[in-house]
Design a protein around this motif. Sequence first.
Motif, short mmCIF file in Angstrom:
data_model
loop_
_atom_site.label_atom_id
_atom_site.label_comp_id
_atom_site.label_asym_id
_atom_site.label_seq_id
_atom_site.Cartn_x
_atom_site.Cartn_y
_atom_site.Cartn_z
N MET A 1 0.84 -1.17 0.00
CA MET A 1 0.00 0.00 0.00
C MET A 1 0.89 1.24 0.00
O MET A 1 1.98 1.23 0.53
CB MET A 1 -0.98 -0.09 1.16
N ASN A 37 -3.76 11.02 4.54
CA ASN A 37 -3.60 9.70 3.92
C ASN A 37 -4.94 9.05 3.57
O ASN A 37 -5.10 7.85 3.68
CB ASN A 37 -2.77 8.79 4.84
N LYS A 40 -7.35 8.43 -2.64
CA LYS A 40 -7.31 7.21 -3.46
C LYS A 40 -6.40 7.38 -4.66
O LYS A 40 -5.94 6.42 -5.25
CB LYS A 40 -8.72 6.85 -3.94
N TYR A 64 6.03 3.10 -0.13
CA TYR A 64 5.35 1.82 -0.25
C TYR A 64 5.58 1.03 1.03
O TYR A 64 6.70 0.89 1.50
CB TYR A 64 5.88 1.01 -1.44
N ASN A 67 1.24 -4.38 3.13
CA ASN A 67 -0.04 -4.41 3.81
C ASN A 67 -0.30 -5.83 4.31
O ASN A 67 -0.59 -6.71 3.51
CB ASN A 67 -1.15 -3.94 2.88
N GLU A 70 -3.39 -7.98 3.11
CA GLU A 70 -3.45 -8.54 1.76
C GLU A 70 -2.86 -9.94 1.68
O GLU A 70 -3.04 -10.64 0.70
CB GLU A 70 -2.73 -7.62 0.77
#
Length: 71
Positions: A1, A37, A40, A64, A67, A70
Motif C-alpha cells: 500500500m 492519507n 485514493k 510503499y 499491507n 493482503e
Amino acid sequence: MIVINLDVMMAKRKVGLAELAGKVGITNANLSILKNNKAKAVRLETLDAICKALQCQPGDILEYVENPEEE
C-alpha cells in the motif's frame, strides 16, 4: 500500500495547510485529504506542484509499505 507522508514533509518545512494549498493551487479540503492519507489517487500535476512548493522529491512524500491484510 502507498502511504502519503505529506504531513511529515510539511512539518519539516514548517509549512501550514492553507499556505501549501495556496502555493499548490488546490483547496484546503483536498490537501487535507492527501495530508491525512485518505486519498485514493494523486494527479501528477498536483504531486509536481507539491514537490516544487516543498522543495522535495516524490519519494519524500510517497512510500510503499507492505499491507499485512493482503497476505
